[in-house]
Enzyme design. Structure first.
Site, PDB file in Angstrom:
ATOM      1  N   SER A 148       0.859  -1.202   0.000  1.00 13.46           N
ATOM      2  CA  SER A 148       0.000   0.000   0.000  1.00 13.46           C
ATOM      3  C   SER A 148       0.885   1.238   0.000  1.00 13.46           C
ATOM      4  O   SER A 148       2.035   1.185   0.455  1.00 13.46           O
ATOM      5  CB  SER A 148      -0.858   0.011   1.267  1.00 13.46           C
ATOM      6  OG  SER A 148      -1.493   1.264   1.415  1.00 13.46           O
ATOM      7  N   TYR A 161      -1.688  -0.656  10.852  1.00 15.64           N
ATOM      8  CA  TYR A 161      -1.833  -1.063   9.440  1.00 15.64           C
ATOM      9  C   TYR A 161      -0.687  -0.485   8.590  1.00 15.64           C
ATOM     10  O   TYR A 161      -0.012  -1.242   7.872  1.00 15.64           O
ATOM     11  CB  TYR A 161      -3.216  -0.656   8.912  1.00 15.64           C
ATOM     12  CG  TYR A 161      -3.404  -0.924   7.430  1.00 15.64           C
ATOM     13  CD1 TYR A 161      -3.500  -2.232   6.944  1.00 15.64           C
ATOM     14  CD2 TYR A 161      -3.471   0.126   6.510  1.00 15.64           C
ATOM     15  CE1 TYR A 161      -3.654  -2.475   5.578  1.00 15.64           C
ATOM     16  CE2 TYR A 161      -3.638  -0.111   5.156  1.00 15.64           C
ATOM     17  CZ  TYR A 161      -3.725  -1.408   4.691  1.00 15.64           C
ATOM     18  OH  TYR A 161      -3.884  -1.654   3.344  1.00 15.64           O
TER      19      TYR A 161
HETATM   20  P1  NDP Z   1     -11.273  -6.288  -0.007  1.00 17.79           P
HETATM   21  O1  NDP Z   1     -11.752  -6.150   1.398  1.00 17.79           O
HETATM   22  O2  NDP Z   1     -12.203  -5.997  -1.127  1.00 17.79           O
HETATM   23  O3  NDP Z   1     -10.613  -7.723  -0.227  1.00 17.79           O
HETATM   24  C1  NDP Z   1      -9.796  -8.294   0.759  1.00 17.79           C
HETATM   25  C2  NDP Z   1      -9.608  -9.757   0.453  1.00 17.79           C
HETATM   26  O4  NDP Z   1      -8.762 -10.330   1.483  1.00 17.79           O
HETATM   27  C3  NDP Z   1     -10.921 -10.514   0.476  1.00 17.79           C
HETATM   28  O5  NDP Z   1     -10.907 -11.504  -0.523  1.00 17.79           O
HETATM   29  C4  NDP Z   1     -10.920 -11.152   1.868  1.00 17.79           C
HETATM   30  O6  NDP Z   1     -11.645 -12.360   1.831  1.00 17.79           O
HETATM   31  C5  NDP Z   1      -9.438 -11.443   2.052  1.00 17.79           C
HETATM   32  N1  NDP Z   1      -9.088 -11.586   3.471  1.00 17.79           N
HETATM   33  C6  NDP Z   1      -9.125 -10.638   4.434  1.00 17.79           C
HETATM   34  N2  NDP Z   1      -8.774 -11.170   5.611  1.00 17.79           N
HETATM   35  C7  NDP Z   1      -8.519 -12.490   5.389  1.00 17.79           C
HETATM   36  C8  NDP Z   1      -8.124 -13.570   6.206  1.00 17.79           C
HETATM   37  N3  NDP Z   1      -7.899 -13.422   7.519  1.00 17.79           N
HETATM   38  N4  NDP Z   1      -7.948 -14.787   5.638  1.00 17.79           N
HETATM   39  C9  NDP Z   1      -8.176 -14.965   4.312  1.00 17.79           C
HETATM   40  N5  NDP Z   1      -8.540 -13.979   3.473  1.00 17.79           N
HETATM   41  C10 NDP Z   1      -8.721 -12.754   4.018  1.00 17.79           C
HETATM   42  O7  NDP Z   1      -9.996  -5.301  -0.061  1.00 17.79           O
HETATM   43  P2  NDP Z   1      -8.971  -4.954  -1.236  1.00 17.79           P
HETATM   44  O8  NDP Z   1      -9.212  -5.764  -2.440  1.00 17.79           O
HETATM   45  O9  NDP Z   1      -8.929  -3.498  -1.325  1.00 17.79           O
HETATM   46  O10 NDP Z   1      -7.610  -5.423  -0.508  1.00 17.79           O
HETATM   47  C11 NDP Z   1      -6.660  -6.288  -1.130  1.00 17.79           C
HETATM   48  C12 NDP Z   1      -5.272  -5.848  -0.693  1.00 17.79           C
HETATM   49  O11 NDP Z   1      -5.036  -4.536  -1.179  1.00 17.79           O
HETATM   50  C13 NDP Z   1      -5.055  -5.791   0.817  1.00 17.79           C
HETATM   51  O12 NDP Z   1      -3.801  -6.347   1.132  1.00 17.79           O
HETATM   52  C14 NDP Z   1      -5.071  -4.298   1.119  1.00 17.79           C
HETATM   53  O13 NDP Z   1      -4.289  -3.995   2.253  1.00 17.79           O
HETATM   54  C15 NDP Z   1      -4.474  -3.751  -0.159  1.00 17.79           C
HETATM   55  N6  NDP Z   1      -4.754  -2.344  -0.419  1.00 17.79           N
HETATM   56  C16 NDP Z   1      -6.029  -1.888  -0.679  1.00 17.79           C
HETATM   57  C17 NDP Z   1      -6.257  -0.553  -0.946  1.00 17.79           C
HETATM   58  C18 NDP Z   1      -7.608   0.027  -1.234  1.00 17.79           C
HETATM   59  O14 NDP Z   1      -7.762   1.256  -1.277  1.00 17.79           O
HETATM   60  N7  NDP Z   1      -8.630  -0.779  -1.461  1.00 17.79           N
HETATM   61  C19 NDP Z   1      -5.149   0.420  -0.939  1.00 17.79           C
HETATM   62  C20 NDP Z   1      -3.861  -0.147  -0.681  1.00 17.79           C
HETATM   63  C21 NDP Z   1      -3.683  -1.474  -0.432  1.00 17.79           C
HETATM   64  P3  NDP Z   1     -12.771 -12.811   2.895  1.00 17.79           P
HETATM   65  O15 NDP Z   1     -13.489 -11.591   3.334  1.00 17.79           O
HETATM   66  O16 NDP Z   1     -13.604 -13.783   2.112  1.00 17.79           O
HETATM   67  O17 NDP Z   1     -11.983 -13.465   3.973  1.00 17.79           O
END
Ligand code: NDP
Length: 273
Positions: A148, A161
């Protein structure tokens, strides 16, 4: 022929957001893909989107579970290799901001929030990568971490975070330096604001999330110099590029910032833009 034809890709956090978009692009490019997240229901949606993009249903493996659970991630990596016979690409994308809603900020936020954040955003990445490396060495594969822009050094009321993503950047560099000797390339993409379920998943109201993204998308706002926030596909394309040796072989151990210019606004030495 596509570089990914018959290659095998494991994308963590692919039940939603950026991970789902990446899984669909890999599937469209001919890869066999393991999709994973905690929600079985959302994984079914990802699989349908992969099939709609051209994948055979049998080439998409759904494994539901928590990446902080060591037994599950052993099953995740082994299950992928058992099903498809190899592993070419690991995308460490699962992650979240774990918010403390008690009104505390900074280091007043309890240590269990720190532990849970580091477990999810860093420790799980170390563990999954350790399990995947022997398989990636055989295929001369790639790891792409999803970090990020908050890994940059600026202050934030909820520090754990950003700290976890700074640590992930360091992990990318450390892995890249040692693993390139085994023929495995490691890089990261560092997104800015991307419209996903991220804010709602952190426990904030969906109305707040909508307002937050709408503000970022407002061309009149100076928050993002590009004039709009990103969508999952913007980051998915970079993930696929970094995983594709035929396109990005020379890139090793880098952070690709993808934020519409937001970080330029946080540089105190830069002129206002
Ligand atoms: P979403 O919340 O849309 O997706 C997150 C994904 O991670 C989901 O598929 C969720 O699946 C999975 N996840 C979360 N916790 C767990 C867990 N404990 N075990 C297994 N799977 C898990 O968020 P984003 O797509 O935005 O996030 C993806 C990545 O991008 C992250 O690493 C985030 O930090 C990073 N990011 C996002 C930004 C943004 O603005 N959106 C900016 C910068 C970085 P489920 O809920 O089914 O467990």
């Amino acid at each position: 022929m596509s570089f990914f034809r018959d290659k095998v890709v494991l994308v963590t956090g692919s039940s939603d957001g950026i991970g789902r978009a990446a899984a669909v692009l890999f599937a469209k490019a001919g890869a066999r893909v393991t999709v994973t997240g905690r929600s079985e229901q959302k994984l079914t949606v990802t699989k349908s989107e992969c099939v709609a993009a051209g994948a055979k249903a049998d080439n998409i493996l759904e494994l539901a579970g928590d990446v902080t659970d060591q037994q599950f991630i052993e099953k995740l990596v082994q299950g992928t290799v058992d099903k498809f016979g190899r592993l070419d690409v690991l995308v460490n994308n699962a992650g979240a901001a774990i918010i403390d809603f008690s009104g505390k900020n900074g280091l007043d936020i309890p240590i269990d929030v720190f532990d849970n954040t580091m477990d999810l955003n860093v420790r799980s990445v170390v563990l999954i990568s350790q399990l995947a490396i022997p398989h990636l060495e055989k295929t001369q594969g790639a790891i792409v971490n999803v970090s990020s822009i908050v890994s940059s050094l600026f202050t934030c009321s909820q520090p754990y975070y950003p700290m976890s993503k700074t640590c992930l950047d360091q992990l990318t560099v450390q892995m890249a330096g040692t693993l390139i000797k085994k023929g495995i390339r490691v890089n990261s993409v560092n997104p800015g604001i991307i419209r996903t379920n991220f804010i709602a998943a952190a426990g904030l109201p969906s109305e707040y999330a909508k307002q937050f993204y709408d503000k970022a998308d407002d061309k009149e706002s100076t928050q993002i110099p590009l004039g709009k926030c990103g969508v999952p596909d913007d980051i998915a394309k970079i993930i696929v590029f970094l995983a594709d040796r035929s396109q990005s072989e020379i890139i090793v151990g880098q952070r690709i910032v993808a934020d519409g210019g937001s970080l330029l606004k946080n540089n105190l030495l830069s002129a206002d833009i």
